[in-house]
Design an enzyme around this catalytic site. Structure first.
Site, PDB file in Angstrom:
ATOM      1  N   GLU A 134       0.120  -6.345  12.436  1.00  0.00           N
ATOM      2  CA  GLU A 134      -1.056  -5.957  11.643  1.00  0.00           C
ATOM      3  C   GLU A 134      -2.347  -6.225  12.409  1.00  0.00           C
ATOM      4  OE1 GLU A 134      -3.452  -7.197   7.612  1.00  0.00           O
ATOM      5  OE2 GLU A 134      -1.272  -7.470   7.597  1.00  0.00           O
ATOM      6  N   CYS A 203      -4.132  -9.641   0.481  1.00  0.00           N
ATOM      7  CA  CYS A 203      -3.698  -8.705  -0.555  1.00  0.00           C
ATOM      8  C   CYS A 203      -3.252  -9.429  -1.821  1.00  0.00           C
ATOM      9  CB  CYS A 203      -2.600  -7.788  -0.026  1.00  0.00           C
ATOM     10  SG  CYS A 203      -0.960  -8.510  -0.011  1.00  0.00           S
ATOM     11  N   ASN A 233       3.843 -13.365   5.711  1.00  0.00           N
ATOM     12  CA  ASN A 233       3.670 -13.828   4.331  1.00  0.00           C
ATOM     13  C   ASN A 233       4.762 -14.816   3.929  1.00  0.00           C
ATOM     14  OD1 ASN A 233       5.617 -12.403   2.184  1.00  0.00           O
ATOM     15  ND2 ASN A 233       5.226 -10.949   3.832  1.00  0.00           N
TER      16      ASN A 233
END
Length: 320
Positions: A134, A203, A233
């Site tokens: 990312e 997010c 995550n």
């Protein structure tokens, strides 16, 4: 054979857990592409960071590659949910590849923020983990040097910026909420005029899963996080569980990875799953406990999620 004298144990399931809307969309894109175009459909990098998901898609005809030069001319290719540098779709077009972009819309939002700040003349500070797909994709939206990457509060002190230079910060979407808040506070102390996102970049799914783990961690003797070792995550959930008071927080990819010796004498185990891990792996872990313990299951829900993302138009229209 299940032993008759199984010791009692309580499994505390964190909710929300598992798949987020971006992961679900990315997997659907590969599955729909296979239905629409037939196998093989090529996927640049792991579509999401979960080996079970990747292997399941490979069994249906997806071929995972590291770079586009492994994709034959004229083939269909999907970009992963983590996002890609702008050079990747440009390369696909130059090679006449038909591509679908499965980048999570919340990651795309960060890309657009970066572009806006760059247009408005700001140097961009990206809070993220070096080498993560990312981060590579986000930094690759802009020219070399336009984005400065930091990972810790200490990195703020070392930022090489010109005094008075206009600055803005953005973040990777899967970071620790608490750690990131500390870094942002340090940025604001050092650079009071720094611009930030109108709505935080971390997010909703990352935030919700971390909050759910905090709610169960201090009441559990151990916490198992189901996820991949390259899943940002999922790794953050392990850290959050430890910080929230659980002495033993462990990452496992699936039930076969559990070190049962570490759970000797334990009476309560919290279970969660990273945003790339399907619920079937949670069920597999619960079943593994049932074979060894007299299990009581309870769930603690801290939020409900109803977010859904649309598929690319090319997959929503009827096939010709």
């Amino acid at each position: 054979m299940i032993p008759a004298d199984r010791p009692p144990i309580t499994l505390v399931l964190a909710a929300p857990r598992g798949f987020c809307a971006g992961v679900d969309r990315a997997i659907q894109i590969v599955e729909r592409a296979l239905e629409r175009f037939g196998a093989p459909v090529y996927v640049r990098h792991e579509i999401v960071h979960n080996r079970f998901v990747v292997d399941s898609l490979a069994a249906k005809g997806a071929v995972f590659v590291d770079e586009l030069d492994e994709v034959p001319p004229g083939a269909h290719v999907v970009f992963s949910a983590h996002g890609v540098p702008k050079s990747v779709p440009a390369d696909a077009q130059a090679r006449a590849l038909s591509y679908l972009d499965a980048t999570c819309p919340l990651v795309s939002k960060v890309h657009r923020e970066a572009e806006r700040h760059h247009r408005e003349g700001r140097r961009i500070v990206l809070i993220g983990h070096a080498g993560h797909p990312e981060v590579i994709g986000t930094m690759g939206q802009l020219p070399m040097g336009a984005v400065l990457l930091i990972e810790t509060v200490a990195d703020v002190e070392r930022l090489a910026v010109t005094p008075g230079e206009p600055l803005a910060y953005i973040t990777q979407t899967t970071l620790s909420v608490d750690d990131t808040a500390e870094i942002i506070a340090a940025l604001r102390r050092h650079f009071p005029q720094i611009e930030g996102p109108k709505k935080e970049d971390i997010c909703y799914a990352t935030t919700n899963r971390q909050a759910a783990v905090k709610a169960i961690a201090s009441d559990c003797d151990a916490v198992l996080v189901i996820g991949a070792p390259n899943s940002s995550n999922s790794l953050r959930l392990v850290e959050v569980a430890k910080r929230a008071g659980c002495r033993q927080a462990l990452l496992v990819q699936r039930a076969a990875d559990i070190d049962w010796a570490l759970l000797n004498g334990i009476r309560s185990v919290g279970i969660t799953a990273g945003a790339s891990a399907p619920e079937v792996l949670v069920e597999e872990v619960i079943e593994a406990f049932r074979r060894r313990f007299d299990v009581t299951v309870r769930e603690i829900e801290t939020a409900t999620e109803s977010v859904q993302f649309k598929l690319p138009t090319a997959l929503e229209t009827p096939a010709a």
